[in-house]
Design an enzyme around this catalytic site. Structure first.
Site, PDB file in Angstrom:
ATOM      1  N   GLU A 420       0.825  -1.208   0.000  1.00 49.95           N
ATOM      2  CA  GLU A 420       0.000   0.000   0.000  1.00 49.95           C
ATOM      3  C   GLU A 420       0.864   1.265   0.000  1.00 49.95           C
ATOM      4  O   GLU A 420       0.583   2.232   0.723  1.00 49.95           O
ATOM      5  CB  GLU A 420      -0.953  -0.001   1.196  1.00 49.95           C
ATOM      6  N   GLU A 497      -4.458  -8.906   0.705  1.00 47.81           N
ATOM      7  CA  GLU A 497      -5.134  -8.720   1.985  1.00 47.81           C
ATOM      8  C   GLU A 497      -6.634  -8.823   1.746  1.00 47.81           C
ATOM      9  O   GLU A 497      -7.174  -8.134   0.871  1.00 47.81           O
ATOM     10  CB  GLU A 497      -4.807  -7.368   2.628  1.00 47.81           C
TER      11      GLU A 497
END
Length: 804
Positions: A420, A497
């Site tokens: 991220e 995720e």
């Protein structure tokens, strides 16, 4: 033993010549008998500094976990409201004449963070990143044999916040002293990988870096052997090389007939032995486990291991060990991976940093595949004092040590360059840094694909960053699986995720429907998923508990939470309801499991904190007869009947394509609630919960009875409060005190409550949901270890272990 005798003994043991030859090289444990103190210490790097009043301890050590959690600490909710500061370590040691003429390095598996190291007052260097393994050459600074030497290490975590999760502080992984002959294999200098493999034959390429510290060329003979699991030599290769002063690389190829292939179901490990001879003597021998296997990803078929499709059933794992903090011992890694294996998990993603070497070793031996990740941030930082200011200067060295250290593990199937990262919002930097990292990494391994975990998939697609990667990790982006598979048919997609709960309708990030969740479960083109997370962890306080649906960020951060409750297993390794749901989903063995509401919100199956699970537990205790309670039944069989006190509450059919689990609403009455499942061939499985009384006794359940007297073995003792009939009392919260006597010590206590602020390094802990944990560590003494537990008026409980 005296202050120095333990080290001296190790030198003697590990340096003894074999079969009349010169001493071979040594890797010596260097964990014991350090001195430690907090805060700045002027001159502590100097040999003559007086450390006699400092605390004596062994590493791994985490000085952050030794402090109570406090809302005033600048680590904040992300760092778990944990202590940050400066710590100093010093270690005195003597060498023997067996080290004469050898190169001596010190190897740190992990120091968090900004570590500075001195030997005998000489400055060796600094490493800002707290997750890299690194080493220094001590040779020219060591005193003659028999004279005192001093290693000094300064650790600085004062600048906060420096991470989005709990980091720990100090020398939190193992330390080694490595002694080598002048002509030797360089640190992490062997790289072996399987190029082809089937049931008939395997081909293995081996690269060996020879480090010649002499001033002249040395002719060497290198012999590589693959030894099969039964101890037989399966293949060998031999070659000569003229080792120039400095580093020379030699390559070999080995063919293995009828190999035993490594897989997640049968993780067969060979031993690769590399021997170096020069001048008629063995100058180095390196032995490592090695799994023969092929691994590749396909845009339509997902992940293929040895040519066979394997769905990645994975979890993300942070590095802390619950009550131990960041100072995790080998037993903890093995214990935790076994819990995951029993659930049906076969894959791990290392979030968001290189793991301890021991974790990867257990992944190899237990049968897990691993996405090995290095960074949570690149040049554009996420926290004020994070890695980003150091990125441009240090990324190449950190990447080198990461790849070279981990590349021989059969379990590692891909390298993740980041999680991220904020470069997802800047096209120029996204493309530039992705290219830089891939170029740096490919110098050390181009046999595995590179990936990144992306939570802004639209940007990543538009920038072209995704197209640079060998596979693309989607963080909570299930809504894009199908459209991206159609738009980018050559792309490998996986859920890097995913949340643990399957129902999040509406606009929660990009998981908007049960059908989207199913797409990831059932379609082969989605290589698999990595749930957030396998275990609860310290930091990101309140995740999994605070808020419902998508409104989490409106109320976060939130003291008194100290950590995240989004795991399948709590911080003390007790499985939670989500664990049993996944066990049903990921296993073929027929099963049923019951979980019952603990809060009214669980009546609505679609109300849940984004990273959490509905508020249910395995129990049948309630304070009012007649109240309607939500009941979850997790199963993998097609038919389940629910009974209350022998009365049938109906039979229901289960079909994953329609619902993740069965859901009942049952008027409460004390007694026994039982689920009876029936398989397609008529066999039955059952699970029951029953109403219990008040706590009447303490039950202690150690996970082992014998420990090694090596100062590092652990025993986890589960503590359960039982009623007079011996049934677990689900909501008991008694405070339990512990005392350990004999050849062990109490190293940590804990429970699964992320709002508990009871010190984890104390001698008592309140039960949570009727349970808590005591962790015992061995010493160097052999004999009996007695743990005694007491609580109010309950009878005292004891358990006896043995150290040998």
């Amino acid at each position: 033993m005296t202050k120095f005798s333990y080290f001296t003994l190790l030198i003697i043991i590990f340096s003894l010549p074999g079969r009349g030859q010169q001493p071979v090289n040594s890797r010596i444990p260097f964990d014991f008998d350090w001195k430690f103190t907090l805060n700045d210490q002027t001159g502590a790097e100097q040999v003559q500094f007086d450390d006699s009043q400092w605390r004596s301890l062994d590493v791994p050590h985490d000085f952050s976990i030794e402090h109570p959690f406090d809302s005033s600490y600048r680590s904040g909710a992300g760092g778990g409201y944990a202590y940050g500061g400066t710590g100093w370590y010093r270690k005195h040691f003597k060498t023997t004449t067996t080290l004469s003429g050898k190169q001596v390095d010190i190897l740190f598996d992990g120091v968090y963070r900004n570590s500075e190291v001195w030997i005998n007052g000489h400055y060796l260097g600094i490493r800002p990143y707290g997750y890299s393994s690194f080493y220094y050459d001590l040779t020219r600074y060591l005193n003659p044999a028999g004279k005192d030497n001093v290693i000094a290490v300064k650790v600085n975590t004062r600048e906060q916040p420096n991470s989005r999760w709990y980091t720990g502080a100090g020398i939190y992984r193992h330390v080694w002293l490595v002694a080598r002959n002048p002509v030797h294999i360089a640190q992490w200098g062997v790289f072996a990988h399987t190029t082809e493999a089937n049931s008939d034959e395997a081909k293995v390429d081996i690269s060996i870096e020879l480090d010649n510290k002499k001033s002249k060329v040395q002719h060497c003979t290198i012999t590589a052997k693959l030894i099969d699991p039964s101890g037989k030599v399966a293949a060998r290769a031999e070659s000569g090389v003229d080792a120039q002063p400095g580093v020379t690389t030699s390559k070999q190829n080995i063919r293995v007939g009828q190999p035993i292939l490594w897989s997640v179901d049968q993780p067969a490990l060979y031993q690769l032995s590399v021997e170096v001879r020069s001048g008629g003597a063995i100058t180095d021998t390196y032995v490592m486990p090695f799994g023969i296997r092929t691994a590749r990803f396909d845009a339509d078929k997902g992940f293929l291991l040895n040519g066979k499709h394997v769905k990645l059933k994975g979890v993300n794992m942070h590095h802390d060990g619950g009550p131990l903090g960041a100072a995790v011992f080998n037993d903890t890694y093995k214990r935790r991976l076994l819990l995951l294996k029993q659930m049906g998990c076969n894959a791990l993603r290392m979030s968001h940093n290189p793991p301890a070497p021991e974790l990867l070793a257990y992944a190899d031996s237990l049968g897990f595949v691993v996405i090995d990740e290095i960074f949570d941030e690149w040049a554009d930082g996420k926290t004020p004092a994070g890695y980003s200011p150091h990125f441009m200067k240090w990324y190449e060295k950190d990447v080198e040590n990461w790849i070279k250290r981990d590349r021989n593990h059969a379990s590692v199937i891909a390298w993740s360059l980041g999680n991220e990262v904020r470069e997802q919002y800047n096209k120029e930097n996204a493309l530039k840094i992705t290219g830089m990292l891939m170029a740096a990494s490919r110098q050390y391994d181009d046999s595995r694909p590179f990936t990144a975990a992306c939570n802004e998939i639209v940007n990543v697609n538009n920038f072209g960053m995704a197209q640079m990667l060998g596979m693309v990790g989607y963080n909570y982006q299930e809504a894009f699986y199908k459209t991206d598979h159609e738009k980018y048919p050559e792309r490998v997609i996986f859920g890097s995720e995913t949340v643990i709960y399957p129902y999040h309708p509406g606009s929660c990030w990009q998981l908007r429907s049960y059908d989207q969740w199913l797409e990831g479960q059932l379609k082969d083109y989605v290589a698999g998923e990595f749930l957030w997370t396998g275990f609860d962890y310290i930091g990101e306080a309140g995740i999994g508990d605070v808020g419902s649906g998508c409104d989490f960020w409106k109320v976060w951060p939130n003291w008194p939470w100290r950590g995240a409750s989004c795991g399948l297993i709590d911080m003390c390794d007790f499985p939670k309801p989500a664990y049993w749901f996944r066990k049903a989903l990921w296993n073929d063995t027929p099963m049923v499991h019951i979980a019952v509401q603990t809060d009214e919100s669980a009546r609505n199956r679609e109300v849940c904190s984004f990273w959490g699970w509905p508020k249910v537990e395995t129990h049948w205790n309630h304070n009012k007869t007649g109240d309607t309670l939500a009941v979850h039944v997790y199963t993998n069989v097609p038919e389940v009947e629910l009974k209350l006190n022998g009365r049938s509450l109906g039979v229901r059919r289960w079909d994953l394509k329609k619902e993740a689990f069965l859901f009942w609403e049952v008027p409460y009455e004390p007694g026994k609630l039982e689920a009876i499942g029936k398989t397609a061939d008529g066999k039955t499985v059952s699970f029951a919960v029953q109403t219990t009384g008040e706590p009447a006794k303490i039950a202690l359940s150690p996970d082992r009875e014998k420990l090694k007297a090596n100062r590092q073995d652990l025993c986890y003792v589960a503590v359960q409060l039982l009623d007079a009939n011996g049934a677990p009392v689900p909501f008991a919260d008694n405070d339990i005190s512990f005392e350990v006597s004999g050849a062990g010590k109490l190293v940590a206590v804990g429970n699964g409550d992320q709002q508990s602020h009871t010190p984890l390094k104390g001698d008592h802990m309140e039960a949570w949901q009727g349970k808590c944990m005591a962790i015992i560590q061995s010493t160097n003494r052999k004999g009996k270890i007695t743990l005694t537990a007491r609580s109010k008026s309950l009878p005292m409980a004891t358990t006896i272990l043995k150290a040998e």
